[in-house]
Design a protein around this motif. Structure first.
Motif, mmCIF file in Angstrom:
data_model
loop_
_atom_site.group_PDB
_atom_site.id
_atom_site.type_symbol
_atom_site.label_atom_id
_atom_site.label_comp_id
_atom_site.label_asym_id
_atom_site.label_seq_id
_atom_site.Cartn_x
_atom_site.Cartn_y
_atom_site.Cartn_z
ATOM 1 N N PRO A 1 44.925 13.202 -53.571
ATOM 2 C CA PRO A 1 44.113 13.694 -54.795
ATOM 3 C C PRO A 1 44.269 15.137 -55.225
ATOM 4 O O PRO A 1 44.222 15.972 -54.301
ATOM 5 C CB PRO A 1 42.601 13.259 -54.392
ATOM 6 C CG PRO A 1 42.905 12.089 -53.267
ATOM 7 C CD PRO A 1 44.005 12.544 -52.503
ATOM 8 N N ASN A 2 43.907 15.441 -56.450
ATOM 9 C CA ASN A 2 44.064 16.740 -57.116
ATOM 10 C C ASN A 2 45.649 17.451 -56.810
ATOM 11 O O ASN A 2 45.888 18.596 -57.226
ATOM 12 C CB ASN A 2 43.020 17.579 -56.473
ATOM 13 C CG ASN A 2 41.722 17.040 -56.640
ATOM 14 O OD1 ASN A 2 41.478 16.635 -57.774
ATOM 15 N ND2 ASN A 2 40.946 17.362 -55.600
ATOM 16 N N VAL A 3 46.433 16.723 -56.224
ATOM 17 C CA VAL A 3 47.843 17.188 -56.033
ATOM 18 C C VAL A 3 48.961 16.426 -56.761
ATOM 19 O O VAL A 3 49.777 16.853 -57.615
ATOM 20 C CB VAL A 3 48.242 17.498 -54.564
ATOM 21 C CG1 VAL A 3 49.522 18.002 -54.255
ATOM 22 C CG2 VAL A 3 47.214 18.285 -53.752
ATOM 23 N N GLY A 4 48.842 15.284 -56.536
ATOM 24 C CA GLY A 4 49.663 14.149 -57.114
ATOM 25 C C GLY A 4 50.220 13.114 -56.114
ATOM 26 O O GLY A 4 49.865 12.954 -54.962
ATOM 27 N N THR A 5 51.301 12.419 -56.536
ATOM 28 C CA THR A 5 52.102 11.395 -55.836
ATOM 29 C C THR A 5 53.289 12.324 -55.087
ATOM 30 O O THR A 5 54.176 12.923 -55.982
ATOM 31 C CB THR A 5 52.690 10.304 -56.611
ATOM 32 O OG1 THR A 5 51.535 9.729 -57.210
ATOM 33 C CG2 THR A 5 53.405 9.376 -55.708
ATOM 34 N N LEU A 6 53.443 12.138 -53.825
ATOM 35 C CA LEU A 6 54.434 13.014 -53.241
ATOM 36 C C LEU A 6 55.259 12.167 -52.234
ATOM 37 O O LEU A 6 54.964 11.000 -51.951
ATOM 38 C CB LEU A 6 53.806 14.235 -52.089
ATOM 39 C CG LEU A 6 52.750 15.043 -52.645
ATOM 40 C CD1 LEU A 6 51.977 15.702 -51.960
ATOM 41 C CD2 LEU A 6 53.257 15.982 -53.869
ATOM 42 N N THR A 7 56.372 12.575 -51.925
ATOM 43 C CA THR A 7 57.533 11.818 -50.839
ATOM 44 C C THR A 7 57.271 12.482 -49.508
ATOM 45 O O THR A 7 56.756 13.767 -49.473
ATOM 46 C CB THR A 7 58.789 11.888 -51.366
ATOM 47 O OG1 THR A 7 59.413 13.459 -51.285
ATOM 48 C CG2 THR A 7 58.887 11.469 -52.671
ATOM 49 N N MET A 8 57.832 11.942 -48.602
ATOM 50 C CA MET A 8 57.603 12.591 -47.070
ATOM 51 C C MET A 8 58.414 13.859 -47.049
ATOM 52 O O MET A 8 58.106 15.004 -46.355
ATOM 53 C CB MET A 8 58.165 11.510 -45.998
ATOM 54 C CG MET A 8 57.402 10.445 -45.769
ATOM 55 S SD MET A 8 55.767 10.718 -45.155
ATOM 56 C CE MET A 8 56.407 11.054 -43.637
ATOM 57 N N ASP A 9 59.370 14.098 -48.061
ATOM 58 C CA ASP A 9 60.102 15.335 -48.048
ATOM 59 C C ASP A 9 59.483 16.438 -48.535
ATOM 60 O O ASP A 9 59.663 17.742 -48.410
ATOM 61 C CB ASP A 9 61.382 15.064 -48.839
ATOM 62 C CG ASP A 9 62.465 14.196 -48.096
ATOM 63 O OD1 ASP A 9 62.260 14.121 -46.948
ATOM 64 O OD2 ASP A 9 63.298 13.539 -48.737
ATOM 65 N N ASP A 10 58.182 15.988 -49.284
ATOM 66 C CA ASP A 10 57.725 17.152 -49.861
ATOM 67 C C ASP A 10 56.734 17.851 -49.031
ATOM 68 O O ASP A 10 56.130 18.906 -49.184
ATOM 69 C CB ASP A 10 56.579 16.702 -51.054
ATOM 70 C CG ASP A 10 57.442 16.253 -52.234
ATOM 71 O OD1 ASP A 10 58.515 16.712 -52.468
ATOM 72 O OD2 ASP A 10 57.185 15.159 -52.896
ATOM 73 N N ILE A 11 56.198 17.376 -47.758
ATOM 74 C CA ILE A 11 55.279 17.578 -46.736
ATOM 75 C C ILE A 11 56.036 18.962 -46.104
ATOM 76 O O ILE A 11 57.286 18.612 -45.339
ATOM 77 C CB ILE A 11 54.741 16.634 -45.861
ATOM 78 C CG1 ILE A 11 54.495 15.397 -46.620
ATOM 79 C CG2 ILE A 11 53.979 17.005 -44.876
ATOM 80 C CD1 ILE A 11 53.204 15.717 -47.263
ATOM 81 N N LYS A 12 55.521 19.953 -46.207
ATOM 82 C CA LYS A 12 55.887 21.117 -45.281
ATOM 83 C C LYS A 12 55.229 21.440 -44.158
ATOM 84 O O LYS A 12 55.829 21.753 -43.000
ATOM 85 C CB LYS A 12 55.730 22.534 -46.079
ATOM 86 C CG LYS A 12 56.410 22.429 -47.678
ATOM 87 C CD LYS A 12 57.850 22.292 -47.269
ATOM 88 C CE LYS A 12 58.928 22.431 -48.531
ATOM 89 N NZ LYS A 12 60.112 22.201 -48.278
ATOM 90 N N GLN A 13 53.890 20.993 -43.968
ATOM 91 C CA GLN A 13 53.479 20.694 -42.403
ATOM 92 C C GLN A 13 52.208 19.942 -42.596
ATOM 93 O O GLN A 13 51.510 20.036 -43.541
ATOM 94 C CB GLN A 13 52.847 22.521 -42.522
ATOM 95 C CG GLN A 13 52.366 22.573 -40.760
ATOM 96 C CD GLN A 13 52.166 24.042 -40.616
ATOM 97 O OE1 GLN A 13 51.809 24.895 -41.387
ATOM 98 N NE2 GLN A 13 52.214 24.388 -39.332
ATOM 99 N N VAL A 14 51.881 19.290 -41.529
ATOM 100 C CA VAL A 14 50.687 18.465 -41.302
ATOM 101 C C VAL A 14 49.812 19.254 -40.544
ATOM 102 O O VAL A 14 49.966 19.654 -39.450
ATOM 103 C CB VAL A 14 51.015 16.968 -40.657
ATOM 104 C CG1 VAL A 14 49.984 16.101 -40.548
ATOM 105 C CG2 VAL A 14 52.188 16.440 -41.522
ATOM 106 N N LEU A 15 48.503 19.407 -40.949
ATOM 107 C CA LEU A 15 47.506 19.952 -40.210
ATOM 108 C C LEU A 15 46.615 19.178 -39.882
ATOM 109 O O LEU A 15 46.285 17.879 -40.010
ATOM 110 C CB LEU A 15 46.612 20.848 -41.244
ATOM 111 C CG LEU A 15 47.439 22.001 -41.837
ATOM 112 C CD1 LEU A 15 46.769 22.910 -42.981
ATOM 113 C CD2 LEU A 15 48.329 22.839 -41.118
#
Length: 229
Positions: free
Chosen positions: A215-229
């Motif tokens: 939400p508020n960001v959009g639809t992403l792929t796994m490659d878009d993830i730079k870091q999981v918090l």
């Protein structure tokens, strides 16, 4: 008239032919490879039977054709293996994506949301920098707060901002933007970018692959993830 409740009805179920018609046997890669081999051998035997007695096939020609058969068989087996690996990869990607639901992530973007005096964002540093300046801007594009950093290493750098301004006052909750300028020896780097924060709400799969809905960001792929918090 009495009714015999022990009488059973024979043949009331679907016939075997009907079941086979409804559920045809799937052709496996092994069946396909064997069919190709059978066709090849039939053609080869036909060629041998009908060859010119005065100009028969020599061993080199037969060996060459057998080598072609092995090549075709090997390619078919390789394709079958690749398809199997492709299916396994899709299943693994889907499982990994579902584990991301309700997890916070940093992804490319300059948006920053201040809520209850808290915000999370980050930097994506392609190379290390001597100086990094992060400007937080309001809706009009005016810089309301500046963060100065030194000797920042390459990689993903998570940051937080509590809304405190230089004069000690608090910025109101709302939407802001981030602008990043990184330099080395006074030269501006082109591989420094802002990262926005979001929470994965759901996962969808389809022809385009696995997608993460944030939400508020959009639809992403796994490659878009730079870091999981």
């Amino acid at each position: 008239m009495a009714v015999d409740t022990n009488t059973s009805v024979q043949g009331s179920g679907p016939s075997a032919s009907l079941m086979n018609a409804v559920n045809p046997k799937k052709t496996t890669s092994t069946d396909s490879t064997k069919a190709d081999q059978d066709k090849f051998m039939t053609l080869l035997l036909t060629q041998l039977k009908n060859q010119d007695p005065m100009n028969p096939l020599d061993n080199a020609q037969i060996t060459s054709q057998l080598a072609q058969l092995q090549t075709v068989t090997g390619v078919n087996k390789l394709n079958a293996t690749l398809e199997s690996l492709k299916g396994d990869y899709k299943a693994s990607a889907s499982l990994a994506a579902t584990n991301m639901i309700n997890r916070g992530v940093l992804v490319p973007g300059s948006a920053l949301q201040l809520a209850s005096g808290k915000s999370i964002f980050g930097l994506d540093m392609g190379t290390g920098a001597d100086q990094v300046q992060v400007e937080i801007k309001d809706g009009s594009g005016k810089a309301i707060h500046v963060i100065e950093m030194k000797n920042v290493s390459a990689g993903t750098v998570p940051l937080v901002w509590d809304g405190t301004l230089a004069d000690g006052k608090k910025a109101p909750d709302g939407a802001y933007r981030i602008a990043v300028t990184a330099t080395v020896g006074g030269k501006v780097l082109k591989d420094a970018a802002a990262l926005t924060f979001g929470t994965v709400a759901s996962v969808s799969t389809g022809a385009a692959g696995v997608k993460l809905n944030v939400p508020n960001v959009g639809t992403l792929t796994m490659d878009d993830i730079k870091q999981v918090l």
